[in-house]
Design an enzyme around this catalytic site. Structure first.
Site, PDB file in Angstrom:
ATOM      1  N   ASP A   1      -1.548   6.636   6.492  1.00 29.35           N
ATOM      2  CA  ASP A   1      -2.574   5.696   6.047  1.00 29.35           C
ATOM      3  C   ASP A   1      -2.810   4.723   7.205  1.00 29.35           C
ATOM      4  OD1 ASP A   1      -4.096   3.670   4.964  1.00 29.35           O
ATOM      5  OD2 ASP A   1      -2.776   3.278   3.251  1.00 29.35           O
TER       6      ASP A   1
ATOM      7  N   TRP B   1       0.832  -1.211   0.000  1.00 33.62           N
ATOM      8  CA  TRP B   1       0.000   0.000   0.000  1.00 33.62           C
ATOM      9  C   TRP B   1       0.862   1.255   0.000  1.00 33.62           C
ATOM     10  CZ3 TRP B   1      -4.249  -1.350  -1.931  1.00 33.62           C
ATOM     11  CH2 TRP B   1      -4.864  -2.546  -1.585  1.00 33.62           C
TER      12      TRP B   1
ATOM     13  N   LYS C   1     -11.821  -2.127   6.677  1.00 35.05           N
ATOM     14  CA  LYS C   1     -10.944  -3.008   7.457  1.00 35.05           C
ATOM     15  C   LYS C   1     -11.371  -3.033   8.921  1.00 35.05           C
ATOM     16  CE  LYS C   1      -8.300  -3.597   3.819  1.00 35.05           C
ATOM     17  NZ  LYS C   1      -7.379  -2.546   3.373  1.00 35.05           N
TER      18      LYS C   1
HETATM   19  C1  LIG Z   1      -6.819  -2.024   2.060  1.00 38.17           C
HETATM   20  C2  LIG Z   1      -5.834  -0.930   2.185  1.00 38.17           C
HETATM   21  C3  LIG Z   1      -5.777   0.114   1.251  1.00 38.17           C
HETATM   22  C4  LIG Z   1      -6.659   0.190   0.034  1.00 38.17           C
HETATM   23  O1  LIG Z   1      -7.944   0.444   0.375  1.00 38.17           O
HETATM   24  P1  LIG Z   1      -9.093   0.652  -0.754  1.00 38.17           P
HETATM   25  O2  LIG Z   1     -10.208   1.173   0.078  1.00 38.17           O
HETATM   26  O3  LIG Z   1      -9.345  -0.680  -1.350  1.00 38.17           O
HETATM   27  O4  LIG Z   1      -8.613   1.628  -1.730  1.00 38.17           O
HETATM   28  C5  LIG Z   1      -4.860   1.120   1.465  1.00 38.17           C
HETATM   29  N1  LIG Z   1      -4.020   1.090   2.513  1.00 38.17           N
HETATM   30  C6  LIG Z   1      -4.035   0.092   3.418  1.00 38.17           C
HETATM   31  C7  LIG Z   1      -3.088   0.111   4.572  1.00 38.17           C
HETATM   32  C8  LIG Z   1      -4.943  -0.959   3.281  1.00 38.17           C
HETATM   33  O5  LIG Z   1      -4.966  -1.951   4.174  1.00 38.17           O
END
Ligand SMILES: *Cc1c(COP(=O)(O)O)cnc(C)c1O
Length: 357
Positions: free
Chosen positions: A169, A102, A193
């Protein structure tokens, strides 16, 4: 789904009571006789949901009025582009730490906007640790980090003291523990998540860092436009925001981040102590950087794969297959997963060893 132990990486487990309440809202929101799916986002029932969700985010994070909360579409992946669009000054440089898939994607997007300096990376070691002791350039426009690396199973257990705005993030460990959120100038997290249904991405941003790039922006990519519209510049992902609100209320009611942190600590301790004890399993990342959210591990005797897979499936466990980049197994232990769910997996691991060790 009742009786299942859901270790999926995302979309992922939510508290049963949240799912039931969300189901009620789909049938009849606030006794209006209407579904959350069919009321206008300008209707007072939804406006109140959005307002409470934005307020609760700041309350759980202990942040004040200098921060704004948004719920946007486009997933966390859109933030990979929105962050540099809004913060990277023309001719300036942004610093990134590369800790996994990511983070790498965030870097790739940002490179399309301006100069990127990757100041630390664990890519050469298959992202098996979190780089530390790097120097943050004082003239960077911002530093971007990823608190939890969902695919590789590493997590930052301490955050850098950054002389420049810190952007994080937190998609896969948002609201999983107490954090000094005031260290950050911008935090984003996809809902699916650890905080709700897929569709919304939460963005928490210190307003004072915005409006400095001089870049001409598309409205939908401009945080200031969304702030002005109180996160309703366009139609927000209404159902996802509603589920986020219900999950945050569940957290608050039970004791907030201190409460969930203690549960998550115990789950991680149980999981990793079995991985370390059991001769048939081995972890894939350095111990001090192990994630409390996503535990990644391999079989020491790969020939037992079919046997193990059959055993955990029979025990009602789902979502344990590792990401294709790492292989093996990944047990995602998000907030709604209980200690008993982890115990169910540990019991299967013990059983496998008893029969085949
Ligand atoms: C799943 C995830 C993403 C991507 O998320 P989307 O909503 O599918 O764009 C980005 N960063 C992290 C750390 C993730 O676990």
């Amino acid at each position: 789904m009742k009786g299942k132990h859901n270790f999926s990486a995302g979309p992922a487990i939510l508290p049963r009571e949240v799912i039931e309440e969300a189901a009620n809202g789909v049938l009849n929101i606030n006794n209006t006789g209407l579904s959350i799916l069919e009321v206008s986002h300008r209707d007072k029932d939804f406006m109140a949901i959005m307002e409470e969700a934005r307020t609760l985010v700041k309350e759980l994070m202990g942040l004040g009025n200098e921060y704004q909360v948004l719920f946007l579409g486009g997933g966390a992946s859109l933030q990979f582009a929105m962050v540099p669009c809004n913060l990277l000054i023309d001719g300036g440089t942004a610093a990134y730490v590369d800790t996994g898939v990511w983070a790498h994607k965030a870097i790739k997007e940002a490179k399309g906007i301006g100069n990127i300096n990757i100041i630390a990376s664990s890519e050469a070691d298959k992202y098996s640790f979190i780089p530390k002791n790097y120097t943050i350039p004082a003239d960077a426009n911002y530093l971007h980090i990823t608190s939890n690396n969902t695919i590789y199973g590493t997590q930052m257990h301490a955050f850098p003291n950054s002389p420049v705005p810190l952007v994080c993030d937190m998609s896969s460990d948002i609201f999983s523990r107490r954090v000094d959120f005031s260290k950050f100038s911008l935090i984003y997290a996809g809902a699916q998540k650890n905080m709700g249904a897929a569709g919304a991405t939460m963005v928490v941003v210190k307003e004072s860092i915005l409006g400095k790039t001089g870049r001409k922006m598309f409205s939908m990519l401009d945080y200031q436009v969304h702030i002005k519209g109180e996160s309703m510049y366009n139609t927000p992902p209404v159902f996802s925001v509603y589920v986020c609100l219900l999950t945050m209320k569940w957290l608050k009611k039970n004791g907030g981040l201190a409460w969930i942190e203690e549960i998550n600590r115990r789950k991680a301790e149980l999981m990793y102590s079995e991985i370390d004890r059991n001769s048939l399993f081995t972890g894939t990342v350095v111990k001090e950087d192990r994630s409390w959210m996503n535990a990644t591990f391999l079989l020491t005797k790969p020939e037992l794969e079919t046997t193990f897979n059959t055993m955990w499936k029979e025990a009602g466990i789902v979502g344990l297959k590792g990401h294709r980049d790492v292989g093996g197994y990944r047990a995602s232990m998000y907030n709604a997963l209980t200690l008993e769910d982890v115990q169910a997996l540990v019991d299967v691991m013990k059983e496998l060893e008893k029969k085949n060790g």
